[in-house]
Write an enzyme that holds these catalytic residues in place. Structure first.
Site, mmCIF file in Angstrom:
data_model
loop_
_atom_site.group_PDB
_atom_site.id
_atom_site.type_symbol
_atom_site.label_atom_id
_atom_site.label_comp_id
_atom_site.label_asym_id
_atom_site.label_seq_id
_atom_site.Cartn_x
_atom_site.Cartn_y
_atom_site.Cartn_z
ATOM 1 N N CYS A 118 0.826 -1.198 0.000
ATOM 2 C CA CYS A 118 0.000 0.000 0.000
ATOM 3 C C CYS A 118 0.871 1.263 0.000
ATOM 4 C CB CYS A 118 -0.976 -0.029 1.166
ATOM 5 S SG CYS A 118 -2.348 1.153 0.977
ATOM 6 N N HIS A 218 -3.707 -5.106 0.520
ATOM 7 C CA HIS A 218 -3.193 -5.509 1.834
ATOM 8 C C HIS A 218 -3.218 -7.033 1.986
ATOM 9 C CE1 HIS A 218 -2.701 -1.652 4.029
ATOM 10 N NE2 HIS A 218 -3.534 -1.223 3.100
ATOM 11 N N GLU A 220 -1.668 -8.865 4.008
ATOM 12 C CA GLU A 220 -1.602 -9.306 5.413
ATOM 13 C C GLU A 220 -2.991 -9.479 6.028
ATOM 14 O OE1 GLU A 220 -2.389 -4.998 5.890
ATOM 15 O OE2 GLU A 220 -1.183 -6.196 4.493
#
Length: 243
Positions: A118, A218, A220
């Site tokens: 990001c 993202h 994660e």
């Protein structure tokens, strides 16, 4: 008996925020990061280490790292890419900008594998001479990439066949995103390897044999899928074993 270095989990540095925080009896400024990053690195076989946005970050002081994650976060100071702030651009965090640009420079000098997430992908682009759209909804006409505060949007991502990321994720994947800025002019040396359906640049890779990839989304946040982090950890282990 000391373990062989090849048996140790690769040490993956992750950039952090300096933010007001409350824990226990304390209210103070702290270096913080979403736990999901740590869990993703650990699940992928790496050893996560938090890197605060302070200190002397240069090649001579980060040689103990095996890889680097440039995490998401606040907007980059627009003067770094030759623009005045847009009304929607967030308050500058010059200390974090300086630290992460220095960390990236050191990582590239050392050929450390880099995963830029990001804001991290935007740091990668600006550091190499690119620019940003300061408010993507003005470009694409929707807020799909940042539907609400603290709410992730879903983006269908198309990846270029033969790219590193396509080899990891396949040529199409659904991702979670939360950003109002995006890449405008892509820096020399970066290759666009992923786009959203609306044309927003969602993934880039740095030319060359090393592992340096950026994702506007993202990864994660999908705790059931750590393939991108596993690719970073593999690259970190391979680099360490060949040096």
């Amino acid at each position: 008996m000391a373990s062989n270095v090849s048996d140790r989990p690769p040490v993956i540095g992750l950039t952090t925020y300096l933010e007001p925080a409350t824990f226990g009896i304390w209210e103070t400024e702290a270096a913080v990061l979403h736990r999901e990053y740590l869990d993703a690195v650990r699940a992928a076989g790496g050893n996560p280490v938090l890197l605060p946005p302070i200190g002397d970050w240069r090649a001579a002081t980060v040689g103990w790292l095996d890889g680097l994650v440039l995490s998401g976060g606040a907007d980059i100071e627009p003067r770094r890419y030759g623009q005045r702030p847009h009304p929607t651009t967030g308050t500058p965090q010059p200390q974090r900008d300086a630290a992460e640009f220095a960390l990236l420079d050191a990582a590239l000098a050392l050929d450390l594998p880099v995963l830029a997430v990001c804001r991290g992908m935007q740091v990668l682009n600006v550091a190499l001479g690119g620019t940003l759209h300061q408010h993507t909804p003005e470009v694409i006409g929707t807020t799909d990439h940042q539907p609400q505060v603290a709410t992730f949007g879903k983006t269908a991502l198309s990846l270029v066949p033969g790219s590193v990321l396509a080899g990891v994720l396949g040529e199409s994947v659904s991702t979670l995103c939360h950003h109002h800025q995006s890449l405008d002019r892509v820096a020399d040396g970066l290759r666009v390897v992923g786009t959203a359906e609306d044309g927003t640049v969602e993934a880039v890779e740095l030319a060359g044999p090393g592992f340096c990839v950026g994702l506007q989304s993202h990864p994660e946040q999908n705790t059931d899928d750590v393939r991108v982090f596993a690719a970073l950890v593999r690259a970190a282990r391979d680099r360490r074993e060949t040096r």
